[in-house]
Every structure is written in structure tokens, then in C-alpha cells.
Scaffold this active site. Structure first.
Site, PDB file in Angstrom:
ATOM      1  N   GLY A 192       0.831  -1.209   0.000  1.00 21.64           N
ATOM      2  CA  GLY A 192       0.000   0.000   0.000  1.00 21.64           C
ATOM      3  C   GLY A 192       0.864   1.256   0.000  1.00 21.64           C
ATOM      4  O   GLY A 192       0.616   2.194  -0.768  1.00 21.64           O
TER       5      GLY A 192
ATOM      6  N   GLU B 156     -12.184   8.178   1.905  1.00 23.54           N
ATOM      7  CA  GLU B 156     -13.441   7.731   2.534  1.00 23.54           C
ATOM      8  C   GLU B 156     -13.048   7.145   3.882  1.00 23.54           C
ATOM      9  O   GLU B 156     -12.679   5.981   3.986  1.00 23.54           O
ATOM     10  CB  GLU B 156     -14.117   6.630   1.693  1.00 23.54           C
ATOM     11  CG  GLU B 156     -14.616   7.066   0.340  1.00 23.54           C
ATOM     12  CD  GLU B 156     -15.845   7.959   0.396  1.00 23.54           C
ATOM     13  OE1 GLU B 156     -16.375   8.222   1.506  1.00 23.54           O
ATOM     14  OE2 GLU B 156     -16.273   8.410  -0.673  1.00 23.54           O
TER      15      GLU B 156
ATOM     16  N   CYS C  38     -19.201   1.664   6.967  1.00 24.66           N
ATOM     17  CA  CYS C  38     -18.821   3.045   7.301  1.00 24.66           C
ATOM     18  C   CYS C  38     -20.071   3.821   7.660  1.00 24.66           C
ATOM     19  O   CYS C  38     -20.031   4.783   8.422  1.00 24.66           O
ATOM     20  CB  CYS C  38     -18.170   3.735   6.107  1.00 24.66           C
ATOM     21  SG  CYS C  38     -16.733   2.879   5.538  1.00 24.66           S
TER      22      CYS C  38
HETATM   23  C1  UN1 Z   1     -18.826   1.496   3.250  1.00 19.92           C
HETATM   24  O1  UN1 Z   1     -19.317   1.216   4.337  1.00 19.92           O
HETATM   25  O2  UN1 Z   1     -17.588   1.608   3.112  1.00 19.92           O
HETATM   26  O3  UN1 Z   1     -24.306   3.063   1.893  1.00 19.92           O
HETATM   27  C2  UN1 Z   1     -19.620   1.640   2.007  1.00 19.92           C
HETATM   28  C3  UN1 Z   1     -23.935   1.937   2.192  1.00 19.92           C
HETATM   29  C4  UN1 Z   1     -23.290   1.102   1.109  1.00 19.92           C
HETATM   30  C5  UN1 Z   1     -21.845   1.417   0.954  1.00 19.92           C
HETATM   31  C6  UN1 Z   1     -21.089   1.476   2.239  1.00 19.92           C
HETATM   32  N1  UN1 Z   1     -23.972   1.349  -0.135  1.00 19.92           N
HETATM   33  O4  UN1 Z   1     -24.059   1.475   3.308  1.00 19.92           O
END
Ligand code: UN1
Length: 533
Positions: free
Chosen positions: A245, A283, A317
């Protein structure tokens, strides 16, 4: 000596590897070898003779495969081949690039169920969510096929006679995609689809603990590229650990780095990329809140919070981690939510009907245990959960009880509230006025997703307006997780400000030029500047 050790390792694995039928049927369906060490590098040809990374099933603890990462030399070769691939691919007209994406979409759709099962097997999310993730990749391919005929620049009026200004998007170069374990397929899909439509080559460094998902996806894409006589290094794969990475992040031959992961690592990645003036897309952490007003429809709100907090075992996330309940609605909401929590049984994520799979790995177990112990030390009221499942068969996997807690203090600056805990732990606080709840929503460092439950249009106005939620995703009567691909996905503040997937996200994957063309017989200067001697 190193070569000898590696070849011994190869023969050892070839002899002793035996897999459960649960695992081998999924790997066989995706043409992943089950009887030999697996190559974790693709740059037009499969290779990889570096460190070995184990893929461990989070449900059973079974070692699914040992995958050979790139050596430093192999990595540099892969980057160079990506660069060469980009130099060819940028000349392919965008609609033709879209046609290749359409074929990738078709190939993914044929393997949707098998790939979804592999996501469940290797990552641990339940099957419908694994398949949903592949569907997300399919959807973004559809989107990018359309985009390949719509990545338009602009014609700008010039202030000078006989002049025209064009804003032109051209391919950017090589895009490095560093993805996380929790979405081992979809997040790469968002990046690959836009990057490929834009005329770039991508180099993918997946999480070291989900190498099989990346190998399976890359096999599908590689076949399409090769059958179109395109260089495979348009979609390069380099599995490996931090060293791999870091090398991708540091390389001046990688024009943009799209990184998904923790705030801590994101900060480092951003510094390195910024210091070499590369482009960065981040992200990072989400610490997402749902706010429930007294007029909310609880038949909708309770199941949505339940899915937001427990879905993917709290490892999105976008998972709901904070729940702010209006005092009037709190007792009923909590009792309904507790009833749903009580109905949840852990299980094999591959078995239909399971709602709660395992955490992904041992580190996640530690994060969960640490969060629970902090809550206990702070004398929080733990309404539900708080322990690992330690009896058979769950002792073999990373199963934990989804937890609801009411901390003593609602101070959003307290670490209990301000930290993203990547596990199914939902903290609850009560409020009296919407403004108070919006302040709490906004007071944490992260800014990914948030949701308000109300039927009152005036609340909606406050929520989505200038003094409303400061997150990148601001929902109304929709939970914090499970976004569609059509809108830009991403968050503000320590989430990193990145936007992927829909909306205007594609504009980051191109190199913009403002191009003033003079068709006239004079050469006037802008702003009326007179420079004649
Ligand atoms: C993530 O958690 O990295 O909105 C992406 C969502 C999914 C994508 C999550 N479409 O929960």
C-alpha cells in the site's frame, strides 16, 4: 535462500491444503484454485511471489487460502505496466470504453450469487448483503456505461471577439484504489467503473484479509479485457500488506489515490500523496447518528435503526452508531428496539435467514471489547448485549452480541461518542429539542451519514438546511446506511471530504484543461490589458 524457502512453502501448501466443502464449492464456482498457492498479482499476467497472506473465514476460523503478494520488484513492474496500459487506453474512445464496462457488468451479473457467497465466506457479512454488494458493482457499471457518452466538458463564452474557451476532460492516468475489508467488492467497483469510463488504468490494493474477493473480481474483469484485446493492466491487482500500500501511495506514477479506511491511516496517506502533489480521494470514518422526533413513524424507524446498527455486524462506514431519541418517544422506541435485538440469533452468514454474522477478524473483536469496557467503566446503562458468543459453534468465529447502551453523559466530545467503533455498538441519548440533537449530530469529528425521522416538513427544512446536519449523506425517514449508487457517496470533516460513485464524482477521475482558442486575426489580451510598446 529466499527462493528456496518460497518453493518449500509452495510444496508444503500443495500437499496439506484441504478445504471444507462449504468453502471449496464457492471457490470452485469462481475458478479460484483450492489445491495450490494463489497468485495475488495481476498486471496482464498472474504472478506474485512475495509474502503470503492468509484468508481466514471469520465464521469458522478455517484458513481459506494463502495468497502470494507482490514483491517490491513485482509491484514496480505492475505500476509500470499500469502506466503503459493507460497510455494505450486513453486513446480508446469513451463509448468504446463504456462497451467494455457493459461486458464487465454482464460477466459480474452471471457470477452475482457466487461472488456474493464469496463475500459472505471471506468477509463475514450475510448472504443477501454480500449479493447486494455485487449488485452495487453491477449498478455502478450501468451508470458508468451511460456516463461514457456523457462525460462532457463545457464551452465557455469568451470576453474576446473570435475566441472560444473549452473546458476539456481528458483521462487522468493511473488511479490507485486502496479498499477496506468491509466492502471488498463494491468500493473497488465504484472506483474501477468511473476510472475506466474516464480512460484511466487502475491499480487495486485490497485489504490484506480479503484477497480472495479481489482475485475473483479481477479474474472476471481480466477475461473481459483480454477478450477485447485490451491490456490487462488497465485493471491491475496487487495484494499485500502495508508495504505494498505504501509503495502505491508513494509512487509518482500513480496520479490519484482513492483510499477507504481509518482516519488514522487516511491522515498518513493524505500527507504522502499531498507532499508529491498527487490527487487524493478519502473515505474515512463514519460515526453516524439517527434522530427520532415524536411524530416519527416508529413502524419505519425502529426496523431501519435495527438494520443500520446490526447490518454487516455494525461494520459499514455508514452503520448507525448513535441514536438520539426525543424524550417523548424514547420508552416505546427502546422497548421495540430491544425486542428486535432479542430476536437476533447469530449464525453462518451463508445460511439464509441469518441476520447476524461474525465480526471480520480478531482485531474487530478487540475493538468491540474495548468499546464495551469503556462503556462499563463510564457506568453506562447496557440495555442489551455486551459480550462475545463463546459457546460452540460460535467460539470458532468472531461473534459478538449487538449492544445498545445509554452512556451517563450525552457529551458528543466524550470519546464514547466521538470515536467510530467498527462493531455493533449503538449508543443512545435523549433530547428535548431538535436543535440540541442536531448539535450533537454535528459535534463529532466525523461527517459521513445521518438520518432524521419525522413527518413534519418544518423539521425537514431545519435538518437539510444551513444549520442542519453537516454530514455528506443527510437522510429523512431513511436509515444511515444502504445508499444507492446514483448520488455521490462520501463524508465531510474527518471522513475526508471524498465523493465516490454517483453525482459529480466522475469529475475527479479526469484531468481538466481550460483551453482558450483564438479563431480571429487579432490577439487581444484579457481584461483589456494593453501591452503594446
Ligand atoms: C462502506 O461502508 O464503506 O451506503 C460503504 C452503504 C453502502 C456502501 C457502504 N452502499 O451502506
Amino acid at each position: 535462500m529466499i527462493t528456496l524457502r518460497r518453493s518449500l512453502a509452495f510444496s508444503h501448501l500443495a500437499r496439506y491444503r484441504s478445504l471444507s466443502t462449504r468453502a471449496s464449492s464457492i471457490l470452485n464456482a469462481l475458478e479460484i484454485p483450492t489445491s495450490e498457492p494463489i497468485h495475488g498479482v495481476y498486471d496482464g499476467a498472474w504472478g506474485g511471489s512475495g509474502d503470503v497472506h492468509e484468508s481466514v473465514c471469520p465464521t469458522t476460523g478455517e484458513v481459506l487460502a494463502r495468497v502470494h503478494a507482490a514483491t517490491p520488484e513485482e509491484l514496480q513492474t505492475a505500476i509500470a505496466k499500469s502506466r503503459d496500459a493507460y497510455e494505450q487506453f486513453r486513446h480508446v474512445p469513451a463509448p468504446r470504453r463504456g462497451e467494455i464496462l457493459r461486458q464487465i457488468r454482464e460477466s459480474l451479473a452471471k457470477k452475482r450469487d457466487d461472488l456474493g457467497a464469496l463475500v459472505s465466506l471471506e468477509m463475514g457479512k450475510i448472504r443477501t448483503e454480500g449479493e447486494g454488494e455485487v449488485q452495487e458493482f453491477i449498478d455502478i457499471c450501468d451508470y458508468a456505461v451511460g456516463l461514457s457518452r456523457m462525460m462532457n466538458g463545457r464551452v465557455v463564452s469568451s470576453e474576446r471577439p473570435g475566441h472560444t474557451i473549452l473546458e476539456i476532460p481528458n483521462p487522468l492516468g493511473v488511479v490507485g484504489v486502496l479498499s477496506a475489508f468491509n466492502f471488498p467488492v463494491a468500493v473497488y467497483g465504484w472506483n474501477l467503473a468511473l476510472s475506466l469510463a474516464a480512460g484511466n488504468a487502475t491499480i487495486w490494493k485490497p485489504s490484506p484479509s480479503t484477497p480472495l474477493c479481489s482475485v475473483a473480481v479481477t479474474k472476471i474483469i481480466a477475461k473481459v479485457l483480454e477478450s477485447n484485446n485490451m491490456p490487462g493492466a488497465i485493471a491491475t491487482l496487487v495484494t499485500g500488506g502495508n508495504d505494498v500500500g505504501e509503495a502505491v501511495v508513494e509512487s509518482v506514477d500513480v496520479d490519484m489515490v482513492s483510499f477507504t479506511g481509518s482516519e488514522r491511516t487516511g491522515r498518513k496517506v493524505a500527507r504522502v500523496v499531498q507532499s508529491r502533489f498527487g490527487k487524493i480521494l478519502l473515505e474515512l470514518g463514519g460515526n453516524n447518528a439517527s434522530i427520532v422526533m415524536p411524530d416519527a413513524d416508529l413502524d419505519l424507524a425502529v426496523p431501519a435503526v435495527f438494520f443500520g446498527a446490526i447490518g454487516t455486524a455494525g461494520q459499514r462506514c455508514t452503520s448507525t452508531r448513535r441514536l438520539y431519541l426525543h424524550r417523548k418517544v424514547a420508552p416505546e422506541f427502546i422497548s421495540r428496539l430491544k425486542a428486535l435485538y432479542a430476536s437476533v440469533q447469530p449464525g453462518d452468514p451463508l445460511t439464509s435467514g441469518t441476520l447476524l454474522g461474525p465480526l471480520h477478524n480478531r482485531t474487530a473483536l478487540d475493538i468491540y471489547a474495548d468499546a464495551i469496557s469503556k462503556l462499563r467503566h463510564a457506568d453506562a446503562d447496557i440495555l442489551s448485549g455486551g459480550r462475545r458468543y463463546e459457546h460452540a459453534p460460535f467460539d470458532k468465529g468472531n461473534f459478538v452480541e449487538p449492544t445498545i447502551a445509554i452512556p451517563r453523559s450525552a457529551d458528543a466530545h466524550d470519546a464514547i461518542w466521538a470515536t467510530e467503533t467498527f462493531a455493533p455498538v449503538l449508543n443512545v441519548a435523549l433530547f428535548d429539542e431538535l436543535e440540541e440533537a442536531i448539535n450533537w449530530n454535528n459535534a463529532v469529528p466525523q461527517g459521513l451519514s445521518s438520518s432524521l425521522w419525522t413527518r413534519d416538513i418544518r423539521n425537514v427544512g431545519k435538518w437539510i438546511g444551513p444549520a442542519g446536519s453537516d454530514t455528506g449523506i443527510v437522510n429523512v425517514n431513511v436509515g444511515t446506511s444502504g445508499a444507492e449508487i446514483g448520488a455521490a457517496f462520501g463524508g465531510n470533516k474527518s471522513t475526508g471530504w471524498g465523493r465516490e460513485s454517483g453525482g459529480d464524482a466522475w469529475k475527479q477521475y479526469v484531468r481538466w484543461s481550460a483551453c482558450t482558442v483564438n479563431f480571429s486575426d487579432a490577439a487581444p489580451l484579457a481584461q483589456g490589458v494593453n501591452f503594446s510598446a
